[in-house]
Design an enzyme around this catalytic site. Structure first.
Site, PDB file in Angstrom:
ATOM      1  N   HIS A 155       0.843  -1.200   0.000  1.00 32.11           N
ATOM      2  CA  HIS A 155       0.000   0.000   0.000  1.00 32.11           C
ATOM      3  C   HIS A 155       0.880   1.252   0.000  1.00 32.11           C
ATOM      4  O   HIS A 155       2.071   1.179   0.270  1.00 32.11           O
ATOM      5  CB  HIS A 155      -0.916   0.035   1.228  1.00 32.11           C
ATOM      6  CG  HIS A 155      -2.137  -0.835   1.091  1.00 32.11           C
ATOM      7  ND1 HIS A 155      -2.124  -2.164   1.412  1.00 32.11           N
ATOM      8  CD2 HIS A 155      -3.399  -0.562   0.655  1.00 32.11           C
ATOM      9  CE1 HIS A 155      -3.323  -2.688   1.186  1.00 32.11           C
ATOM     10  NE2 HIS A 155      -4.117  -1.729   0.723  1.00 32.11           N
ATOM     11  N   LYS A 159      -0.549   4.836   4.612  1.00 33.80           N
ATOM     12  CA  LYS A 159      -1.411   3.875   5.324  1.00 33.80           C
ATOM     13  C   LYS A 159      -0.880   3.648   6.741  1.00 33.80           C
ATOM     14  O   LYS A 159       0.324   3.437   6.923  1.00 33.80           O
ATOM     15  CB  LYS A 159      -1.493   2.543   4.555  1.00 33.80           C
ATOM     16  CG  LYS A 159      -2.484   1.574   5.158  1.00 33.80           C
ATOM     17  CD  LYS A 159      -2.838   0.442   4.209  1.00 33.80           C
ATOM     18  CE  LYS A 159      -3.759  -0.577   4.864  1.00 33.80           C
ATOM     19  NZ  LYS A 159      -5.043  -0.022   5.323  1.00 33.80           N
TER      20      LYS A 159
HETATM   21  P1  NAD Z   1      -7.403   9.450   4.985  1.00 36.85           P
HETATM   22  O1  NAD Z   1      -6.518   9.694   6.154  1.00 36.85           O
HETATM   23  O2  NAD Z   1      -7.042  10.043   3.662  1.00 36.85           O
HETATM   24  O3  NAD Z   1      -8.915   9.933   5.338  1.00 36.85           O
HETATM   25  C1  NAD Z   1      -9.495   9.866   6.626  1.00 36.85           C
HETATM   26  C2  NAD Z   1     -10.370  11.113   6.788  1.00 36.85           C
HETATM   27  O4  NAD Z   1     -11.073  11.014   8.045  1.00 36.85           O
HETATM   28  C3  NAD Z   1      -9.520  12.405   6.837  1.00 36.85           C
HETATM   29  O5  NAD Z   1     -10.049  13.363   5.925  1.00 36.85           O
HETATM   30  C4  NAD Z   1      -9.705  12.866   8.283  1.00 36.85           C
HETATM   31  O6  NAD Z   1      -9.631  14.270   8.425  1.00 36.85           O
HETATM   32  C5  NAD Z   1     -11.098  12.332   8.580  1.00 36.85           C
HETATM   33  N1  NAD Z   1     -11.407  12.391  10.008  1.00 36.85           N
HETATM   34  C6  NAD Z   1     -10.538  12.333  11.070  1.00 36.85           C
HETATM   35  N2  NAD Z   1     -11.219  12.541  12.215  1.00 36.85           N
HETATM   36  C7  NAD Z   1     -12.516  12.736  11.883  1.00 36.85           C
HETATM   37  C8  NAD Z   1     -13.682  13.012  12.623  1.00 36.85           C
HETATM   38  N3  NAD Z   1     -13.657  13.123  13.958  1.00 36.85           N
HETATM   39  N4  NAD Z   1     -14.863  13.136  11.956  1.00 36.85           N
HETATM   40  C9  NAD Z   1     -14.928  13.032  10.609  1.00 36.85           C
HETATM   41  N5  NAD Z   1     -13.820  12.792   9.849  1.00 36.85           N
HETATM   42  C10 NAD Z   1     -12.643  12.637  10.463  1.00 36.85           C
HETATM   43  O7  NAD Z   1      -7.533   7.870   4.856  1.00 36.85           O
HETATM   44  P2  NAD Z   1      -8.056   6.987   3.612  1.00 36.85           P
HETATM   45  O8  NAD Z   1      -6.911   6.570   2.775  1.00 36.85           O
HETATM   46  O9  NAD Z   1      -9.226   7.665   2.976  1.00 36.85           O
HETATM   47  O10 NAD Z   1      -8.550   5.675   4.397  1.00 36.85           O
HETATM   48  C11 NAD Z   1      -9.517   5.754   5.433  1.00 36.85           C
HETATM   49  C12 NAD Z   1      -9.776   4.352   5.979  1.00 36.85           C
HETATM   50  O11 NAD Z   1     -10.376   3.539   4.948  1.00 36.85           O
HETATM   51  C13 NAD Z   1      -8.498   3.605   6.408  1.00 36.85           C
HETATM   52  O12 NAD Z   1      -8.803   2.822   7.560  1.00 36.85           O
HETATM   53  C14 NAD Z   1      -8.202   2.698   5.220  1.00 36.85           C
HETATM   54  O13 NAD Z   1      -7.480   1.531   5.558  1.00 36.85           O
HETATM   55  C15 NAD Z   1      -9.619   2.349   4.791  1.00 36.85           C
HETATM   56  N6  NAD Z   1      -9.771   1.905   3.388  1.00 36.85           N
HETATM   57  C16 NAD Z   1     -10.674   0.901   3.197  1.00 36.85           C
HETATM   58  C17 NAD Z   1     -10.955   0.477   1.912  1.00 36.85           C
HETATM   59  C18 NAD Z   1     -12.025  -0.562   1.724  1.00 36.85           C
HETATM   60  O14 NAD Z   1     -12.348  -0.921   0.581  1.00 36.85           O
HETATM   61  N7  NAD Z   1     -12.655  -1.036   2.819  1.00 36.85           N
HETATM   62  C19 NAD Z   1     -10.286   1.043   0.820  1.00 36.85           C
HETATM   63  C20 NAD Z   1      -9.362   2.079   1.053  1.00 36.85           C
HETATM   64  C21 NAD Z   1      -9.123   2.505   2.358  1.00 36.85           C
END
Ligand code: NAD
Length: 268
Positions: A155, A159
């Site tokens: 990744h 991450k």
């Molecule tokens: P990222 O860090 O880019 O995004 C997370 C967002 O959450 C940020 O914008 C952050 O400001 C926000 N956030 C933090 N605190 C918050 C709050 N109190 N209220 C609302 N928002 C808040 O991360 P990402 O790459 O978008 O990944 C997010 C999650 O999704 C990770 O756990 C990742 O592993 C997972 N993910 C899952 C899949 C899937 O298919 N299930 C795919 C990609 C990523």
């Protein structure tokens, strides 16, 4: 039209989710939330997703999600996801959770919430990974304990959890077929004088580099042959479109904990 909201709207996945909701004819964006202090708070969601203005401003409190949503889609971090579920109180709003990296205790809390509301929880919303999981079951059944199993995932550099939720799910699926408990048989990374490989273990290797969106290989190696089942994501929209599909499906489901096999009609 089904009203969908996004928690974590400014994130890598949140932006893609806004775009995926915008392009789906049966979905309407009801609300978008990110953490207090983010530059996008109060601005139209199009600053995050591009395209035409949505008429929805980014809010900084989970309460904005509760009022008007049929289903909330959350890709954030485990404490943020659990705080959202707590904030939903007595409502029956469905939640699609993409967040990964939950501890065993946090997973137990999540299961408790699924007794009160419908939740889809999947470490990977791509159709390809869901199909790969069912291929893994087939492969593990055929290979049994004679083949060593190793799971390698890669990744991007941002991450924060390892191994990925998808890699762990792949390990769980293989372990279950082989009658093992992943907690007992998993080996995470290797270094130094490790001794020979112990049979019936499942090894995990993690790569973190650059902008890799997500790659997983499960390797079954026996005497004289090796089989690799690989999934490569090349665009985050594949996860976002899958999550929107899950959200539209979830809107008609009773309380319970579901995964992508239920959404795609592949559950046994
Ligand atoms: P990222 O860090 O880019 O995004 C997370 C967002 O959450 C940020 O914008 C952050 O400001 C926000 N956030 C933090 N605190 C918050 C709050 N109190 N209220 C609302 N928002 C808040 O991360 P990402 O790459 O978008 O990944 C997010 C999650 O999704 C990770 O756990 C990742 O592993 C997972 N993910 C899952 C899949 C899937 O298919 N299930 C795919 C990609 C990523």
């Amino acid at each position: 039209m089904i009203a969908l909201s996004v928690n974590g709207a400014a994130g890598r996945m949140g932006r893609q989710l806004l775009a995926a909701i915008g392009e789906h004819p049966d979905a309407q964006l009801a609300a978008a939330v990110d953490a207090p202090g983010q530059a996008c708070i109060g601005l139209d969601t199009s600053v995050l997703s591009g395209g035409e203005p949505s008429g929805v401003s980014v809010a900084d409190s989970a309460s904005a999600l509760v009022a008007h949503s049929d289903v909330i889609v959350d890709f954030t971090a485990p404490p943020v996801t659990l705080a959202l579920l707590d904030a939903l109180d007595d409502s029956t709003t469905g939640v699609v959770i993409g967040t990964t990296g939950f501890s065993a205790d946090q997973l137990e809390q999540l299961r408790g919430h699924a007794r009160r509301r419908p939740i889809v929880f999947a470490p990977n919303y791509s159709v390809g990974v869901t199909v790969a999981l069912s291929l893994l079951q087939q492969a593990a059944r055929a290979f049994g304990d004679d083949y060593d199993v190793e799971i390698i995932e890669a990744h991007h550099r941002h991450k924060v959890d390892a191994p990925s939720g998808t890699a762990i799910r792949m390990g769980e699926v293989v372990a279950e077929v082989l009658g093992r408990d992943l907690a007992d048989c998993a080996v995470y990374g290797r270094e130094g004088i490790t001794g020979a490989r112990q049979s019936k273990t499942i090894g995990f290797e993690t790569v973190r580099a650059g902008d890799i969106i997500g790659e997983h290989t499960v390797l079954f190696a026996g005497a004289g042959e090796r089989i690799e089942i690989t999934h490569r994501a090349t665009d985050r929209m594949t996860f976002a479109r899958g999550a929107v599909r899950a959200a539209l499906w979830l809107a008609a489901q009773p309380a319970g904990l579901y995964d992508m096999t239920h959404v795609l009609g592949l559950a046994p």
